[in-house]
Design a protein around this motif. Structure first.
Motif, PDB file in Angstrom:
ATOM      1  N   UNK A  20       0.764  -1.233   0.000  1.00 34.92           N
ATOM      2  CA  UNK A  20       0.000   0.000   0.000  1.00 34.92           C
ATOM      3  C   UNK A  20       0.795   1.284   0.000  1.00 34.92           C
ATOM      4  N   UNK A  21       2.068   1.233  -0.398  1.00 38.02           N
ATOM      5  CA  UNK A  21       2.875   2.446  -0.480  1.00 38.02           C
ATOM      6  C   UNK A  21       3.807   2.672   0.687  1.00 38.02           C
ATOM      7  N   UNK A  22       4.044   1.663   1.508  1.00 35.60           N
ATOM      8  CA  UNK A  22       4.829   1.860   2.733  1.00 35.60           C
ATOM      9  C   UNK A  22       6.276   2.251   2.469  1.00 35.60           C
ATOM     10  N   UNK A  23       6.868   1.744   1.385  1.00 31.84           N
ATOM     11  CA  UNK A  23       8.271   2.046   1.106  1.00 31.84           C
ATOM     12  C   UNK A  23       8.467   3.531   0.809  1.00 31.84           C
ATOM     13  N   UNK A  24       7.647   4.081  -0.068  1.00 33.16           N
ATOM     14  CA  UNK A  24       7.751   5.501  -0.391  1.00 33.16           C
ATOM     15  C   UNK A  24       7.404   6.388   0.794  1.00 33.16           C
ATOM     16  N   UNK A  25       6.360   6.012   1.532  1.00 32.20           N
ATOM     17  CA  UNK A  25       5.996   6.778   2.719  1.00 32.20           C
ATOM     18  C   UNK A  25       7.146   6.832   3.719  1.00 32.20           C
ATOM     19  N   UNK A  43      -2.103   6.560   7.043  1.00 33.55           N
ATOM     20  CA  UNK A  43      -2.344   6.347   8.473  1.00 33.55           C
ATOM     21  C   UNK A  43      -2.653   4.893   8.801  1.00 33.55           C
ATOM     22  N   UNK A  44      -3.096   4.138   7.817  1.00 30.88           N
ATOM     23  CA  UNK A  44      -3.524   2.761   8.057  1.00 30.88           C
ATOM     24  C   UNK A  44      -2.338   1.807   8.169  1.00 30.88           C
ATOM     25  N   UNK A  45      -1.320   2.017   7.351  1.00 28.55           N
ATOM     26  CA  UNK A  45      -0.226   1.049   7.242  1.00 28.55           C
ATOM     27  C   UNK A  45       0.524   0.816   8.548  1.00 28.55           C
ATOM     28  N   UNK A  46       0.821   1.855   9.342  1.00 31.36           N
ATOM     29  CA  UNK A  46       1.469   1.571  10.631  1.00 31.36           C
ATOM     30  C   UNK A  46       0.617   0.685  11.536  1.00 31.36           C
ATOM     31  N   UNK A  78       5.971  14.438  -0.083  1.00 33.55           N
ATOM     32  CA  UNK A  78       5.252  13.189  -0.285  1.00 33.55           C
ATOM     33  C   UNK A  78       3.832  13.470  -0.730  1.00 33.55           C
ATOM     34  N   UNK A  79       3.459  12.928  -1.901  1.00 34.13           N
ATOM     35  CA  UNK A  79       2.069  12.958  -2.354  1.00 34.13           C
ATOM     36  C   UNK A  79       1.526  11.543  -2.191  1.00 34.13           C
ATOM     37  N   UNK A  80       0.653  11.359  -1.226  1.00 32.53           N
ATOM     38  CA  UNK A  80       0.218  10.010  -0.902  1.00 32.53           C
ATOM     39  C   UNK A  80      -1.283   9.953  -0.658  1.00 32.53           C
ATOM     40  N   UNK A  91       7.088   3.502   9.657  1.00 32.43           N
ATOM     41  CA  UNK A  91       7.062   4.934   9.959  1.00 32.43           C
ATOM     42  C   UNK A  91       5.878   5.199  10.867  1.00 32.43           C
ATOM     43  N   UNK A  92       5.810   6.405  11.404  1.00 35.00           N
ATOM     44  CA  UNK A  92       4.676   6.804  12.229  1.00 35.00           C
ATOM     45  C   UNK A  92       4.066   8.073  11.657  1.00 35.00           C
TER      46      UNK A  92
END
Length: 332
Positions: free
Chosen positions: A79-84, A105-108, A98-100, A120-121
């Motif tokens: 879901x985009x965790x690497x770029x985030x 907020x869900x991935x953490x 960052x354009x996300x 990340x947080x």
């Protein structure tokens, strides 16, 4: 140059430049932002909602700020965790943005759910501006036998776990939307994660998957070309660009509501003068005629919120999505 000399030199500058001058203790010409190219990370491949938001805005920012804004599609992870995570770790100097999407907020929380290291947080990010905000839409191939959600649900109940749907990765925006619908409808589908919404849509076109939840702006051209059919929307109201498509709530799924928004973020430690300039530039960028036209043509009109309002929106939306993730539980 010592502190006294810095303050003496700053005293002769306009007030709007003093803070920038004192950021590094050097001349305004050296400290002014931006003085070099800016990277805008998009944590997904091209073709999805975040990429749709980033490219017109990046071009507008180039004109406004006078420096190149490079869109860096840094896909990877769920879901985009690497770029985030890359944006979270970047130097807070205004040169890595960052354009996300709402999955930020869900991935953490998903990492914690699976007892994985948290990449990340949310506390590492400062919201700058919301750009787009659209209800997700349920798309299927134009050749599919389902003409309405009722047909889809009946088939899914007859063949549990056999209808494949694509997503941008586990617990990304497209995954949560589909699992929310599946739970409400009492059906089980086959989740096929891709590296982003763009590849998931390609999977729908090539027959790898038979359904995708996506933003209207990324579907409009394919629907107009007769390649996809949209069955329903996750919004509380019908989407203006798809006026004949009912909402899930209209169809009796009262708790099925999901929005896929795209917004710009910086690091929490970004100096206030840079944040102020960035907010001003974003406010101008999203009102630029070429940006407005691009988004409206795609069927995804500008849904701008400045930083204070966007921060409140993110907090409220994140709480709702995190609650949805906890309700869905561990799914692959």
């Amino acid at each position: 140059m010592n502190r006294r000399e810095v303050l003496k030199a700053a005293a002769v500058l306009p007030l709007s430049q003093v803070a920038l001058y004192t950021l590094s203790g050097t001349s305004h010409a050296q400290a002014a932002w931006p003085s070099r190219n800016i990277t805008m990370i998009v944590p997904f491949p091209a073709g999805g909602q975040a990429d749709l938001a980033a490219r017109p805005v990046a071009l507008a920012l180039e004109r406004i700020l006078g420096k190149t804004v490079i869109v860096d599609n840094r896909a990877g992870g769920g879901g985009g965790s690497v770029g985030n995570a890359a944006a979270a770790r970047a130097e807070p100097d205004g040169y890595t943005l960052l354009m996300t999407l709402s999955s930020l907020a869900v991935l953490p929380e998903a990492d914690r759910l699976f007892d994985r290291p948290v990449a990340y947080e949310m506390s590492q990010f400062a919201p700058v501006a919301r750009v787009l905000a659209d209800p997700t839409m349920l798309a299927v191939p134009a050749s599919a036998p389902w003409k309405a959600v009722k047909d889809f649900v009946e088939d899914a109940k007859a063949r549990p776990g056999q209808i494949p749907y694509g997503s941008s990765g586990p617990y990304g925006t497209l995954h949560i939307a589909m699992e929310m619908f599946a739970a409400s409808a009492g059906i089980k589908l086959l989740h096929v994660p891709f590296r982003g919404a763009g590849p998931a849509l390609t999977g729908l076109l090539t027959g790898t998957v038979q359904a995708v939840a996506s933003a209207p702006g990324t579907l409009r051209a394919q629907v107009d070309a007769g390649k996809m059919r949209v069955l329903a929307g996750w919004g509380a109201k019908r989407v203006a660009s798809f006026p004949d498509v009912p909402t899930f709530q209209e169809l009796g799924y009262k708790d099925v509501e999901f929005y896929i928004w795209a917004g710009l973020f910086a690091q929490t430690a970004l100096p206030a003068p840079i944040m102020t300039r960035l907010r001003e530039a974003m406010g101008e960028a999203v009102r630029a005629p070429e940006v407005v036209k691009t988004f409206e043509t795609a069927g995804s009109p500008v849904a701008y919120l400045d930083a204070p309002e966007f921060a409140k929106f993110v907090e409220a939306d994140s709480a709702r999505l995190i609650a949805a993730v906890k309700k869905i539980g561990k799914v692959e």
